[in-house]
Scaffold this active site. Structure first.
Site, PDB file in Angstrom:
ATOM      1  N   MET A   1       0.799  -1.221   0.000  1.00  0.00           N
ATOM      2  CA  MET A   1       0.000   0.000   0.000  1.00  0.00           C
ATOM      3  C   MET A   1       0.832   1.271   0.000  1.00  0.00           C
ATOM      4  O   MET A   1       0.354   2.321  -0.423  1.00  0.00           O
ATOM      5  CB  MET A   1      -0.925   0.018   1.225  1.00  0.00           C
ATOM      6  CG  MET A   1      -2.027  -0.995   1.174  1.00  0.00           C
ATOM      7  SD  MET A   1      -3.258  -0.671   2.438  1.00  0.00           S
ATOM      8  CE  MET A   1      -4.394  -2.016   2.120  1.00  0.00           C
TER       9      MET A   1
ATOM     10  N   ASP B   1      -5.060   1.541  -3.382  1.00  0.00           N
ATOM     11  CA  ASP B   1      -4.239   1.054  -2.279  1.00  0.00           C
ATOM     12  C   ASP B   1      -3.477   2.181  -1.610  1.00  0.00           C
ATOM     13  O   ASP B   1      -2.604   2.807  -2.194  1.00  0.00           O
ATOM     14  CB  ASP B   1      -3.337  -0.071  -2.756  1.00  0.00           C
ATOM     15  CG  ASP B   1      -4.172  -1.318  -2.916  1.00  0.00           C
ATOM     16  OD1 ASP B   1      -4.375  -2.006  -1.919  1.00  0.00           O
ATOM     17  OD2 ASP B   1      -4.684  -1.552  -4.015  1.00  0.00           O
ATOM     18  N   THR B   2      -3.816   2.389  -0.356  1.00  0.00           N
ATOM     19  CA  THR B   2      -3.452   3.578   0.396  1.00  0.00           C
ATOM     20  C   THR B   2      -3.384   3.201   1.872  1.00  0.00           C
ATOM     21  O   THR B   2      -4.003   2.237   2.283  1.00  0.00           O
ATOM     22  CB  THR B   2      -4.544   4.661   0.204  1.00  0.00           C
ATOM     23  OG1 THR B   2      -4.814   4.821  -1.186  1.00  0.00           O
ATOM     24  CG2 THR B   2      -4.137   5.979   0.785  1.00  0.00           C
ATOM     25  N   ALA B   3      -2.662   3.981   2.657  1.00  0.00           N
ATOM     26  CA  ALA B   3      -2.625   3.754   4.103  1.00  0.00           C
ATOM     27  C   ALA B   3      -2.879   5.089   4.806  1.00  0.00           C
ATOM     28  O   ALA B   3      -2.120   6.039   4.619  1.00  0.00           O
ATOM     29  CB  ALA B   3      -1.283   3.170   4.526  1.00  0.00           C
TER      30      ALA B   3
END
Length: 533
Positions: free
Chosen positions: A52, A346-348
């Site tokens: 991510m 997709d990331t945090a």
């Protein structure tokens, strides 16, 4: 399935991975402030959630300084290479930049510079203390988490295609992806982190790390060059804000899509949501129509404001909200047409509040899962493919140009009351980011939820993912009743998904009560944890 909701009078950390949350809490106990903890968490996530986020990606920070009594934002997104232009791809017969590989890595990674900027301005602890936990996890290894393993399985062909990723994620004896819980060591990434600890951000943008990245990219036919890195700087920015139910909701300005959420809130402000049951067909219809209208104007205008004029005053005006709501009310039980651009997810996202009253809402990403799926030489750094979202159409606001920042999905959020933070919120996802923040904000402010309850509410995502020929409205299958069938009858293209489906993203949030109690929650759909002390 359901995470606990800790409460504290002192501080709170919440992230999508329990090890990163522990790192943030340890930094606070060590005497660091929320900014120190945020940088340490961000670095740790780059190691424990490598599908991510990573050193090869971007980040955005929203920071409330208790001492200054002010909210500021930092845009840590990278610009396109000087050699990147539509002609480069069009002459090779492409209709858009490639999604993967070295030629999709056409924007400078901005996250490392963002760490340095926020730490230099607000940090208390030594720089090396903030990167040491990430280095230890890269060097000594971490267990492969549930969510990472899901994406390893989905992306196995990509992992096998890159020699460095293959060595990390494929078991050489079994010739299969490593199982959940197996130890993941990243020695090359550890070496890069050690260099960063010793030499600071200049190692990445002017020194040995930059040279190693550029040498690899050049050898493999990519476009990034030394001058792209040496000229890079993050940008401090004043957050945008609108009032919703007496609370000031703040978002990063363009090139972030944050203003689309503010447009949605302006529209919903004109409805009495408390009279509309949260899981009813009427609710899902309303929010979907609101989302469509905000996305229409987002897609029409969002770009790098250094290249395009964006009429934010008009878009965030009461008059615009009333005009768009009139459209909805003319056809109260009929869907409208809109076709979105598919975006990476997709990331945090993570958030920190300390006992001094400082608050940091921050988010980071490689864009797609494992970004470009290209590792730069022996650095262990996966480069982002954020530039693949550029258009090659010269009439498009997000058309590729040298030195331009792309349309960015990243949008950390914060809400203030009487000038002080009361809520920090954000989530993984592309199109889902403004929609999930909308769910959290309305959950708390309209439906009286705790932050844990708001994150756990059944969610929806409207939009289009890669491979879809049209927009879909996806609903989690929890307490839906006949809502899905009613929505289909009104013209919505509805997909009912699992009750806690990962496509709904991983949200985190912190709520600060008027009594001083700080509560935090991490999404049950992910591997996260909220920790207060």
């Amino acid at each position: 399935m359901h995470n606990l909701m800790p409460r504290s009078y002192r501080d709170m950390v919440t992230t999508p991975h329990y090890l990163a949350s522990q790192v943030g809490s340890a930094i606070l106990i060590q005497g660091g402030n929320a900014i120190d903890a945020a940088v340490a968490v961000s670095a740790a996530l780059a190691v424990v959630y490598p599908h991510m986020t990573g050193l090869g990606g971007d980040s955005f920070f929203m920071i409330y300084s208790a001492q200054a009594g002010k909210l500021v934002g930092l845009n840590g997104s990278g610009r396109a290479a000087a050699a990147a232009n539509p002609a480069h791809f069009l002459r090779d017969g492409m209709s858009r930049p490639p999604d993967r590989g070295v030629q999709s890595a056409i924007t400078v990674p901005g996250m490392v510079d963002a760490w340095w900027e926020v730490w230099s301005k607000y940090g208390k602890l030594p720089w090396e203390d903030l990167l040491r936990p990430a280095l230890r996890y890269a060097e000594e290894g971490v267990p492969i988490s549930r969510n990472l393993h899901v994406w390893m399985a989905r992306d196995e062909p990509l992992l096998r295609a890159d020699p460095i990723l293959r060595d990390l994620y494929i078991d050489p004896l079994m010739n299969t992806i490593k199982p959940e819980g197996a130890k993941l060591k990243q020695p090359q990434l550890a070496d890069s982190l050690r260099t960063l600890m010793q030499e600071g951000r200049d190692a990445f943008y002017e020194g040995s790390l930059m040279k190693a990245i550029i040498d690899a990219v050049r050898a493999d036919g990519g476009l990034l060059a030394e001058s792209d890195f040496t000229s890079h700087r993050s940008e401090w920015a004043e957050p945008l804000a609108v009032e919703y139910r007496g609370v000031q909701v703040c978002q990063m300005p363009p090139n972030s899509q944050g203003f689309s959420l503010l447009m949605m809130l302006n529209m919903l402000e004109l409805f009495d949501l408390k009279r509309i049951p949260r899981n009813s067909s009427a609710f899902y219809h309303l929010v979907t129509e609101v989302v469509k209208r905000a996305f229409r104007y987002r897609d029409m205008h969002l770009s790098d404001p250094a290249f395009n004029s964006i009429p934010l005053e008009l878009l965030l005006s009461r008059e615009m909200a009333e005009q768009l709501v009139d459209e909805i009310r003319k056809n109260p039980a009929q869907t409208s047409e809109f076709e979105s651009e598919p975006a990476g997810q997709d990331t945090a996202y993570a958030a920190v509040v300390d006992e001094e009253g400082n608050a940091v809402s921050f988010i980071q990403s490689l864009y797609y899962d494992f970004g470009s799926a290209y590792t730069a030489g022996q650095t262990g750094i996966i480069l982002q493919n954020r530039g693949s979202y550029f258009s090659l159409d010269h009439a498009h606001p997000n058309v590729l140009a040298p030195g331009k920042r792309p349309f960015h999905t990243l949008m950390p959020g914060m809400a203030l009351k009487d000038g002080k933070p009361i809520m920090l919120m954000g989530t993984q996802g592309g199109e889902g980011q403004p929609q999930t923040q909308l769910s959290l904000i309305t959950g708390v402010l309209d439906y009286g939820c705790s932050i844990h309850e708001a994150i756990s509410l059944p969610r929806w995502v409207y939009g289009r993912t890669w491979g879809d020929d049209s927009d879909r409205l996806r609903l989690e299958n929890r307490d839906l009743g006949d809502a899905a069938e009613r929505l289909k009858a009104w013209g919505h293209k509805v997909d009912v998904v699992d009750g806690w489906d990962g496509m709904m993203g991983q949200a985190q949030g912190i709520l600060i009560g008027c009594d001083g109690i700080i509560s935090g929650a991490a999404d049950p759909r992910g591997d996260g944890l909220a920790i207060g002390s």
